[in-house]
Design an enzyme around this catalytic site. Structure first.
Site, PDB file in Angstrom:
ATOM      1  N   ASN A  83       0.834  -1.192   0.000  1.00 54.73           N
ATOM      2  CA  ASN A  83       0.000   0.000   0.000  1.00 54.73           C
ATOM      3  C   ASN A  83       0.878   1.255   0.000  1.00 54.73           C
ATOM      4  O   ASN A  83       2.096   1.183  -0.120  1.00 54.73           O
ATOM      5  CB  ASN A  83      -0.952  -0.045   1.205  1.00 54.73           C
ATOM      6  CG  ASN A  83      -2.334   0.481   0.867  1.00 54.73           C
ATOM      7  OD1 ASN A  83      -2.468   1.503   0.201  1.00 54.73           O
ATOM      8  ND2 ASN A  83      -3.353  -0.220   1.330  1.00 54.73           N
ATOM      9  N   HIS A 113      24.587   2.532   9.539  1.00 53.33           N
ATOM     10  CA  HIS A 113      25.803   3.321   9.695  1.00 53.33           C
ATOM     11  C   HIS A 113      26.512   2.900  10.984  1.00 53.33           C
ATOM     12  O   HIS A 113      25.873   2.428  11.924  1.00 53.33           O
ATOM     13  CB  HIS A 113      25.464   4.816   9.764  1.00 53.33           C
ATOM     14  CG  HIS A 113      24.696   5.294   8.576  1.00 53.33           C
ATOM     15  ND1 HIS A 113      25.299   5.762   7.437  1.00 53.33           N
ATOM     16  CD2 HIS A 113      23.352   5.366   8.342  1.00 53.33           C
ATOM     17  CE1 HIS A 113      24.367   6.112   6.553  1.00 53.33           C
ATOM     18  NE2 HIS A 113      23.187   5.869   7.086  1.00 53.33           N
ATOM     19  N   ALA A 158       0.685  -3.684  13.428  1.00 52.05           N
ATOM     20  CA  ALA A 158       0.929  -2.291  13.063  1.00 52.05           C
ATOM     21  C   ALA A 158       1.834  -1.600  14.075  1.00 52.05           C
ATOM     22  O   ALA A 158       1.751  -1.835  15.282  1.00 52.05           O
ATOM     23  CB  ALA A 158      -0.399  -1.550  12.957  1.00 52.05           C
ATOM     24  N   LYS A 164      14.696  -8.386  15.187  1.00 52.56           N
ATOM     25  CA  LYS A 164      15.146  -9.774  15.314  1.00 52.56           C
ATOM     26  C   LYS A 164      14.275 -10.673  14.440  1.00 52.56           C
ATOM     27  O   LYS A 164      13.135 -10.320  14.118  1.00 52.56           O
ATOM     28  CB  LYS A 164      15.070 -10.228  16.770  1.00 52.56           C
ATOM     29  CG  LYS A 164      16.031  -9.470  17.680  1.00 52.56           C
ATOM     30  CD  LYS A 164      15.975  -9.981  19.100  1.00 52.56           C
ATOM     31  CE  LYS A 164      16.963  -9.224  19.974  1.00 52.56           C
ATOM     32  NZ  LYS A 164      16.911  -9.666  21.380  1.00 52.56           N
ATOM     33  N   ARG A 178       7.942  -8.412  19.245  1.00 50.96           N
ATOM     34  CA  ARG A 178       8.045  -9.698  19.943  1.00 50.96           C
ATOM     35  C   ARG A 178       6.894 -10.607  19.523  1.00 50.96           C
ATOM     36  O   ARG A 178       5.775 -10.131  19.285  1.00 50.96           O
ATOM     37  CB  ARG A 178       7.960  -9.497  21.454  1.00 50.96           C
ATOM     38  CG  ARG A 178       9.129  -8.745  22.059  1.00 50.96           C
ATOM     39  CD  ARG A 178       8.986  -8.680  23.580  1.00 50.96           C
ATOM     40  NE  ARG A 178      10.128  -8.024  24.195  1.00 50.96           N
ATOM     41  CZ  ARG A 178      10.196  -6.727  24.460  1.00 50.96           C
ATOM     42  NH1 ARG A 178       9.194  -5.934  24.165  1.00 50.96           N
ATOM     43  NH2 ARG A 178      11.275  -6.221  25.043  1.00 50.96           N
ATOM     44  N   ARG A 181       1.922 -14.791  19.894  1.00 50.80           N
ATOM     45  CA  ARG A 181       1.326 -16.119  19.875  1.00 50.80           C
ATOM     46  C   ARG A 181       1.482 -16.745  18.505  1.00 50.80           C
ATOM     47  O   ARG A 181       1.812 -16.080  17.523  1.00 50.80           O
ATOM     48  CB  ARG A 181      -0.154 -16.085  20.263  1.00 50.80           C
ATOM     49  CG  ARG A 181      -1.112 -15.497  19.232  1.00 50.80           C
ATOM     50  CD  ARG A 181      -2.548 -15.703  19.684  1.00 50.80           C
ATOM     51  NE  ARG A 181      -3.532 -15.149  18.782  1.00 50.80           N
ATOM     52  CZ  ARG A 181      -4.050 -15.807  17.749  1.00 50.80           C
ATOM     53  NH1 ARG A 181      -3.649 -17.028  17.460  1.00 50.80           N
ATOM     54  NH2 ARG A 181      -4.976 -15.238  16.990  1.00 50.80           N
TER      55      ARG A 181
END
Length: 202
Positions: A83, A113, A158, A164, A178, A181
């Site tokens: 989008n 950087h 969102a 990670k 994180r 579930r």
């Protein structure tokens, strides 16, 4: 190794040497033409994107405005949709699988950087690849940082900042992002929270 080769190898490089400025300028012209496409000519969008992006499936759609550095360092699979305000700093390779949906204002940053100011002031930067699997949905205003791999069937909520790797079949959200579930078979019957589909979804 010239600076382009260093960039592609994930090594410190200087972005204004060895033709890199000219390559970015050529991409900016393509991006400008794409972003200025009149609404009546929207049928040209897939063709123009295939001219910008290094490798695509047959079915691709990005809503303008779109920004990237090189274009040729991006690969997207079949049925790709992004989008408005999709930004890709494709200094490092960006590889995106099939059936990926990207909400507005999402950014993929392979570029970085050095941390120390004296090192940073030398002008050296780097690009570390980003990989996104199949059947991924990335929520609006999310940022994917250098070196991240997002697995298959993942939802990124969102406003997330993904620093990670995220395993397959997970919902992940937050800053830093994180896992909250796993996606399960039970989720199939709902279209939003506890609201069940009232139409067949086969």
């Amino acid at each position: 190794m010239n600076q382009r080769e260093r960039m592609l190898a994930g090594l410190p490089y200087k972005a204004w040497l060895d033709g890199l400025t000219e390559e970015r300028t050529a991409c900016r012209q393509k991006i400008y033409d794409f972003n200025m496409l009149p609404p009546k000519e929207r049928k040209k969008i897939p063709e123009m994107l295939k001219y910008i992006i290094g490798k695509t499936g047959e079915n691709i759609w990005i809503e303008a405005p779109f920004q990237c550095d090189y274009g040729w360092n991006i690969e997207v699979g079949e049925n790709f949709f992004a989008n408005y305000n999709f930004t890709v700093l494709d200094i490092g390779k960006v590889t995106i699988g099939a059936n990926v949906q990207i909400a507005p204002n999402v950014s993929l940053y392979t570029a970085g950087h050095p941390i120390h100011p004296e090192s940073r002031n030398t002008g050296y930067e780097y690009g570390i690849p980003i990989t996104i699997g199949d059947n991924v949905w990335i929520g609006g205003n999310s940022v994917i940082l250098p070196g991240v791999t997002i697995g298959n069937n993942v939802i990124i909520g969102a406003g997330s900042v993904v620093s990670k790797n995220i395993p397959d079949n997970m919902i992940a959200v937050g800053n830093p992002c994180r896992v909250i579930r796993e996606i399960t078979e039970e989720d199939r019957k709902y279209y939003y929270k506890n609201r069940e589909f009232d139409v067949p979804i086969e």
